[in-house]
Design a protein around this motif. Structure first.
Motif, PDB file in Angstrom:
ATOM      1  N   PHE A  79       0.815  -1.205   0.000  1.00 36.40           N
ATOM      2  CA  PHE A  79       0.000   0.000   0.000  1.00 36.40           C
ATOM      3  C   PHE A  79       0.855   1.264   0.000  1.00 36.40           C
ATOM      4  O   PHE A  79       0.542   2.234  -0.675  1.00 36.40           O
ATOM      5  CB  PHE A  79      -0.933   0.002   1.215  1.00 36.40           C
ATOM      6  CG  PHE A  79      -1.863   1.183   1.273  1.00 36.40           C
ATOM      7  CD1 PHE A  79      -2.960   1.251   0.451  1.00 36.40           C
ATOM      8  CD2 PHE A  79      -1.622   2.218   2.165  1.00 36.40           C
ATOM      9  CE1 PHE A  79      -3.817   2.326   0.505  1.00 36.40           C
ATOM     10  CE2 PHE A  79      -2.485   3.299   2.225  1.00 36.40           C
ATOM     11  CZ  PHE A  79      -3.587   3.352   1.390  1.00 36.40           C
ATOM     12  N   TYR A  80       1.927   1.274   0.759  1.00 35.03           N
ATOM     13  CA  TYR A  80       2.778   2.463   0.858  1.00 35.03           C
ATOM     14  C   TYR A  80       3.972   2.426  -0.094  1.00 35.03           C
ATOM     15  O   TYR A  80       4.824   3.307  -0.044  1.00 35.03           O
ATOM     16  CB  TYR A  80       3.279   2.633   2.286  1.00 35.03           C
ATOM     17  CG  TYR A  80       2.179   3.009   3.243  1.00 35.03           C
ATOM     18  CD1 TYR A  80       1.628   4.270   3.236  1.00 35.03           C
ATOM     19  CD2 TYR A  80       1.687   2.079   4.146  1.00 35.03           C
ATOM     20  CE1 TYR A  80       0.617   4.616   4.099  1.00 35.03           C
ATOM     21  CE2 TYR A  80       0.673   2.426   5.035  1.00 35.03           C
ATOM     22  CZ  TYR A  80       0.130   3.693   4.990  1.00 35.03           C
ATOM     23  OH  TYR A  80      -0.867   4.027   5.860  1.00 35.03           O
ATOM     24  N   ALA A  81       4.043   1.439  -0.931  1.00 34.14           N
ATOM     25  CA  ALA A  81       5.149   1.355  -1.882  1.00 34.14           C
ATOM     26  C   ALA A  81       5.011   2.476  -2.903  1.00 34.14           C
ATOM     27  O   ALA A  81       3.914   2.924  -3.243  1.00 34.14           O
ATOM     28  CB  ALA A  81       5.143   0.016  -2.576  1.00 34.14           C
ATOM     29  N   GLU A  82       6.159   2.924  -3.397  1.00 29.85           N
ATOM     30  CA  GLU A  82       6.125   3.983  -4.425  1.00 29.85           C
ATOM     31  C   GLU A  82       5.513   3.420  -5.698  1.00 29.85           C
ATOM     32  O   GLU A  82       5.776   2.302  -6.099  1.00 29.85           O
ATOM     33  CB  GLU A  82       7.535   4.483  -4.692  1.00 29.85           C
ATOM     34  CG  GLU A  82       8.117   5.238  -3.504  1.00 29.85           C
ATOM     35  CD  GLU A  82       9.437   5.863  -3.847  1.00 29.85           C
ATOM     36  OE1 GLU A  82       9.611   6.287  -5.017  1.00 29.85           O
ATOM     37  OE2 GLU A  82      10.290   5.935  -2.963  1.00 29.85           O
ATOM     38  N   ARG A  83       4.719   4.239  -6.323  1.00 29.86           N
ATOM     39  CA  ARG A  83       4.033   3.805  -7.551  1.00 29.86           C
ATOM     40  C   ARG A  83       4.709   4.444  -8.753  1.00 29.86           C
ATOM     41  O   ARG A  83       5.173   5.568  -8.721  1.00 29.86           O
ATOM     42  CB  ARG A  83       2.564   4.201  -7.504  1.00 29.86           C
ATOM     43  CG  ARG A  83       1.854   3.554  -6.331  1.00 29.86           C
ATOM     44  CD  ARG A  83       0.444   3.955  -6.300  1.00 29.86           C
ATOM     45  NE  ARG A  83      -0.152   3.430  -5.083  1.00 29.86           N
ATOM     46  CZ  ARG A  83      -1.387   3.620  -4.708  1.00 29.86           C
ATOM     47  NH1 ARG A  83      -2.183   4.340  -5.484  1.00 29.86           N
ATOM     48  NH2 ARG A  83      -1.850   3.118  -3.614  1.00 29.86           N
ATOM     49  N   ASP A  84       4.759   3.683  -9.839  1.00 28.72           N
ATOM     50  CA  ASP A  84       5.388   4.181 -11.054  1.00 28.72           C
ATOM     51  C   ASP A  84       4.549   5.257 -11.740  1.00 28.72           C
ATOM     52  O   ASP A  84       5.068   6.142 -12.398  1.00 28.72           O
ATOM     53  CB  ASP A  84       5.624   3.026 -12.033  1.00 28.72           C
ATOM     54  CG  ASP A  84       6.645   2.037 -11.501  1.00 28.72           C
ATOM     55  OD1 ASP A  84       7.516   2.480 -10.718  1.00 28.72           O
ATOM     56  OD2 ASP A  84       6.572   0.865 -11.863  1.00 28.72           O
ATOM     57  N   ASP A  85       3.249   5.205 -11.590  1.00 27.84           N
ATOM     58  CA  ASP A  85       2.399   6.160 -12.290  1.00 27.84           C
ATOM     59  C   ASP A  85       2.310   7.508 -11.581  1.00 27.84           C
ATOM     60  O   ASP A  85       1.725   8.444 -12.106  1.00 27.84           O
ATOM     61  CB  ASP A  85       0.992   5.583 -12.472  1.00 27.84           C
ATOM     62  CG  ASP A  85       0.331   5.195 -11.148  1.00 27.84           C
ATOM     63  OD1 ASP A  85       1.055   5.086 -10.136  1.00 27.84           O
ATOM     64  OD2 ASP A  85      -0.898   4.993 -11.154  1.00 27.84           O
ATOM     65  N   ASP A  86       2.907   7.681 -10.419  1.00 25.34           N
ATOM     66  CA  ASP A  86       2.880   8.957  -9.696  1.00 25.34           C
ATOM     67  C   ASP A  86       4.000   9.898 -10.128  1.00 25.34           C
ATOM     68  O   ASP A  86       4.056  11.034  -9.676  1.00 25.34           O
ATOM     69  CB  ASP A  86       2.996   8.734  -8.193  1.00 25.34           C
ATOM     70  CG  ASP A  86       1.723   8.129  -7.612  1.00 25.34           C
ATOM     71  OD1 ASP A  86       0.687   8.223  -8.288  1.00 25.34           O
ATOM     72  OD2 ASP A  86       1.788   7.568  -6.488  1.00 25.34           O
TER      73      ASP A  86
END
Length: 87
Positions: A79-86
């Motif tokens: 849930f708190y992992a960095e997302r590529d689409d951000d």
């Protein structure tokens, strides 16, 4: 790990001792009601051992409520992992 390397609170013999100790304290508090008069205000709260049974029941209900709340509030592992689409 051997028993000597484990913390004293996680050793099986210590856990067994603590269970016996807590059971003894509970038994003494229930038996104390045989010595001291407990005035019941609602009838049922004057029964022998009512406080112990009521306390145990409330503890069980709190644990069940916490389990249900944990299921409702649970988030995925990432849930708190960095997302590529951000980016």
């Amino acid at each position: 790990m051997s028993d000597e390397q484990q913390h004293w609170l996680v050793r099986p013999q210590t856990i067994r001792l603590l269970w016996w100790l807590f059971a003894g304290v509970l038994a003494l508090t229930v038996l104390a009601q045989a010595v001291f008069y407990v005035k019941g205000y609602f009838g049922v709260d004057g029964w022998f051992g009512f406080g112990a049974v009521f306390g145990f029941g409330c503890c069980v209900l709190m644990v069940l409520f916490a389990k249900a709340l944990g299921v409702l509030l649970k988030r995925p592992e990432d849930f708190y992992a960095e997302r590529d689409d951000d980016a």
